[in-house]
Motif scaffolding. Structure first.
Motif, mmCIF file in Angstrom:
data_model
loop_
_atom_site.group_PDB
_atom_site.id
_atom_site.type_symbol
_atom_site.label_atom_id
_atom_site.label_comp_id
_atom_site.label_asym_id
_atom_site.label_seq_id
_atom_site.Cartn_x
_atom_site.Cartn_y
_atom_site.Cartn_z
ATOM 1 N N GLY A 15 42.959 46.520 46.031
ATOM 2 C CA GLY A 15 44.001 47.271 46.720
ATOM 3 C C GLY A 15 44.706 46.459 47.788
ATOM 4 N N ASP A 16 45.702 47.072 48.445
ATOM 5 C CA ASP A 16 46.501 46.419 49.485
ATOM 6 C C ASP A 16 45.776 46.492 50.824
ATOM 7 O OD1 ASP A 16 48.422 45.973 47.623
ATOM 8 O OD2 ASP A 16 49.789 47.537 48.320
ATOM 9 N N LEU A 28 29.208 38.841 34.596
ATOM 10 C CA LEU A 28 29.209 40.278 34.277
ATOM 11 C C LEU A 28 27.814 40.746 33.901
ATOM 12 C CD1 LEU A 28 32.547 40.527 32.255
ATOM 13 C CD2 LEU A 28 32.083 41.536 34.510
ATOM 14 N N GLU A 29 27.092 39.947 33.135
ATOM 15 C CA GLU A 29 25.712 40.305 32.766
ATOM 16 C C GLU A 29 24.836 40.470 33.995
ATOM 17 O OE1 GLU A 29 23.740 37.813 29.911
ATOM 18 O OE2 GLU A 29 25.605 37.436 28.827
ATOM 19 N N ILE A 30 25.041 39.605 34.970
ATOM 20 C CA ILE A 30 24.179 39.609 36.147
ATOM 21 C C ILE A 30 24.576 40.695 37.138
ATOM 22 C CG2 ILE A 30 23.606 38.201 38.189
ATOM 23 C CD1 ILE A 30 23.443 35.813 36.336
ATOM 24 N N GLY A 31 25.819 41.193 37.052
ATOM 25 C CA GLY A 31 26.154 42.330 37.900
ATOM 26 C C GLY A 31 27.498 42.308 38.591
ATOM 27 N N ALA A 32 28.387 41.367 38.237
ATOM 28 C CA ALA A 32 29.729 41.391 38.829
ATOM 29 C C ALA A 32 30.462 42.665 38.401
ATOM 30 C CB ALA A 32 30.520 40.160 38.395
ATOM 31 N N ASP A 33 31.261 43.203 39.318
ATOM 32 C CA ASP A 33 32.065 44.378 38.985
ATOM 33 C C ASP A 33 33.281 44.007 38.152
ATOM 34 O OD1 ASP A 33 30.694 46.558 40.568
ATOM 35 O OD2 ASP A 33 31.090 45.116 42.163
ATOM 36 N N ALA A 34 33.777 42.782 38.343
ATOM 37 C CA ALA A 34 34.934 42.306 37.589
ATOM 38 C C ALA A 34 34.944 40.787 37.662
ATOM 39 C CB ALA A 34 36.231 42.877 38.157
ATOM 40 N N VAL A 35 35.650 40.169 36.736
ATOM 41 C CA VAL A 35 35.800 38.716 36.736
ATOM 42 C C VAL A 35 37.270 38.372 36.532
ATOM 43 C CG1 VAL A 35 33.460 38.267 35.908
ATOM 44 C CG2 VAL A 35 35.333 38.535 34.255
ATOM 45 N N ILE A 36 37.629 37.171 36.984
ATOM 46 C CA ILE A 36 38.991 36.668 36.822
ATOM 47 C C ILE A 36 38.914 35.252 36.274
ATOM 48 C CG2 ILE A 36 41.152 36.038 37.983
ATOM 49 C CD1 ILE A 36 40.469 38.100 40.144
ATOM 50 N N ASN A 37 39.600 35.034 35.159
ATOM 51 C CA ASN A 37 39.748 33.682 34.631
ATOM 52 C C ASN A 37 41.031 33.111 35.215
ATOM 53 O OD1 ASN A 37 40.329 31.350 33.092
ATOM 54 N ND2 ASN A 37 39.225 32.159 31.321
ATOM 55 N N HIS A 84 32.122 46.032 45.989
ATOM 56 C CA HIS A 84 32.817 45.517 44.810
ATOM 57 C C HIS A 84 32.846 43.997 44.892
ATOM 58 C CE1 HIS A 84 35.983 44.774 41.814
ATOM 59 N NE2 HIS A 84 35.711 45.991 41.367
ATOM 60 N N ILE A 85 32.363 43.353 43.822
ATOM 61 C CA ILE A 85 32.258 41.893 43.794
ATOM 62 C C ILE A 85 33.006 41.361 42.583
ATOM 63 C CG2 ILE A 85 30.709 39.910 43.770
ATOM 64 C CD1 ILE A 85 28.490 41.820 44.780
ATOM 65 N N VAL A 86 33.955 40.464 42.850
ATOM 66 C CA VAL A 86 34.722 39.798 41.797
ATOM 67 C C VAL A 86 34.293 38.337 41.746
ATOM 68 C CG1 VAL A 86 37.031 39.188 40.970
ATOM 69 C CG2 VAL A 86 36.678 41.328 42.235
ATOM 70 N N VAL A 87 34.090 37.830 40.544
ATOM 71 C CA VAL A 87 33.750 36.417 40.359
ATOM 72 C C VAL A 87 34.893 35.732 39.627
ATOM 73 C CG1 VAL A 87 32.139 34.775 39.321
ATOM 74 C CG2 VAL A 87 31.279 36.878 40.359
ATOM 75 N N VAL A 128 45.312 35.061 40.278
ATOM 76 C CA VAL A 128 44.230 35.542 41.133
ATOM 77 C C VAL A 128 44.735 36.567 42.140
ATOM 78 C CG1 VAL A 128 42.529 34.862 42.879
ATOM 79 C CG2 VAL A 128 42.854 33.446 40.837
ATOM 80 N N ALA A 129 45.869 36.304 42.778
ATOM 81 C CA ALA A 129 46.389 37.227 43.787
ATOM 82 C C ALA A 129 46.718 38.591 43.190
ATOM 83 C CB ALA A 129 47.627 36.624 44.440
ATOM 84 N N THR A 130 47.381 38.566 42.035
ATOM 85 C CA THR A 130 47.754 39.831 41.387
ATOM 86 C C THR A 130 46.533 40.640 41.004
ATOM 87 O OG1 THR A 130 49.795 38.843 40.532
ATOM 88 C CG2 THR A 130 49.000 40.842 39.446
ATOM 89 N N ARG A 131 45.533 39.959 40.414
ATOM 90 C CA ARG A 131 44.330 40.675 39.968
ATOM 91 C C ARG A 131 43.530 41.211 41.152
ATOM 92 N NH1 ARG A 131 42.586 43.315 37.090
ATOM 93 N NH2 ARG A 131 40.637 42.440 36.256
#
Length: 338
Positions: free
Chosen positions: A216-217, A192-201, A177-180, A207-210
């Protein structure tokens, strides 16, 4: 022939140089495309790079076609499409303080050794995509430095070319799982187009919450509060808030890789980092990765092509450099030759 040089602080100009003449052990390359790197703006701002301060030839992300082959050269023929290890040239780093730069029509590779200086690529790969080989090797070295295990959970700060290249590298290494994370919506859409599983603005989301929601913990350790179960963080952004954020987010045993250039010193809380035993690694260049990444670019060139935002003709190379150094104006600028 015309060549692009830094000629003083914040000054880039066309300079007339002689077309190289090859010897029996050399190859002459006709440059077909050359990417613009963030370091080109840095070299320009300081007026060059030793030993060529005031007269530095630019261009270190080339793809080219073999134009001439010395009589004693084996393994290459006129017309071959190639990528270059710009750190191995005998006359210095290509476009980074050496005698030559790739923002010029021809470059000579002296005393060519197959597998060391050049690697052939199929003709169907577009020149501008082939020119991504150098920055994608930088990204792959950053991935390798963080030593991700199969199934790793990864967070990448910065969705510029290196961050996106690292995204592809982590995927090849088996990350689960990769987040950008970035501040620009357009960059996050491309991730996302290139293949990230999720992104965060990070301008609109915590950032910590997302990351806690996405990864997960983490298991309990000396750190008592909840922390994301993220295994690897990569700083491809180069702003102090990134390592500072990771230092208070990281679970026990996580790794932070620094590939971005930080232009100012960064203050970190070592007492806080001690609790997590965060491993911090640094990444510079591509000691072994320059041709490791080539096969993946060849196989998946359409995906890599999404990284390029602007393609500028060589005759407008000065405009390309200005565009690339203007914050927010472009993502990845590539100069293309006729």
């Amino acid at each position: 022939m015309k060549s692009v040089h830094v000629t003083g602080p914040d000054r880039v100009e066309w300079v007339d140089v002689e077309k190289p003449v090859i010897g029996d052990a050399d190859v002459l390359l006709r440059i077909r495309a050359c990417g613009i790197c963030g370091s080109d703006a840095m070299y320009t701002h300081i007026g060059g790079i030793p030993p060529h301060v005031g007269a530095t030839p630019l261009g270190h992300e080339p793809a080219g076609e073999v134009a001439e082959v010395g009589a004693r050269v084996e393994g290459f023929e006129i017309g071959d499409h190639v990528v270059v290890d710009t750190m191995r040239l005998n006359d210095g780093l290509l476009g980074s303080g050496g005698a030559q730069g790739a923002l010029t029509p021809f470059v000579v590779i002296r005393n060519v050794q197959p597998g060391m200086h050049l690697k052939k690529i199929p003709a169907h790969v577009p020149w501008d995509v082939a020119a991504l080989n150098e920055p994608m090797a930088v990204a792959l070295h950053a991935v390798n430095r963080t030593a991700p295990q199969p199934g790793a959970k990864v967070a990448i700060f910065g969705a510029g070319p290196i961050g996106l290249g690292a995204l592809l590298g982590y995927r090849r290494k088996g990350a689960a799982h990769i987040v950008v994370i970035d501040v620009q919506p357009e960059r996050l859409e491309k991730a996302l187009e290139i293949g990230a599983d999720a992104v965060i603005n990070s301008t609109t989301e915590d950032v910590a919450t997302r990351l806690l929601e996405l990864h997960g913990d983490a298991p309990p350790s000396f750190v008592r509060e909840a922390r994301p179960d993220t295994d690897v963080y990569l700083d491809a952004a180069g702003v102090a808030v990134v390592p500072q954020t990771v230092s208070v987010l990281a679970k026990s045993g996580a790794t932070l890789g620094i590939v971005a250039v930080h232009k100012q010193p960064v203050e970190l809380d070592f007492a806080g980092i001690l609790l997590s035993e965060l491993t911090v690694v640094w990444s510079m260049g591509y000691p072994t990765e320059i041709f490791e990444v080539t096969d993946d670019i060849v196989e998946n060139w359409e995906r890599y092509a999404k990284i390029i935002s602007h393609r500028i003709p060589f005759e407008h190379a000065l405009d390309a450099l200005e565009l690339a150094r203007t914050p927010g104006a472009a993502e990845k600028v590539t100069v293309v030759f006729d």
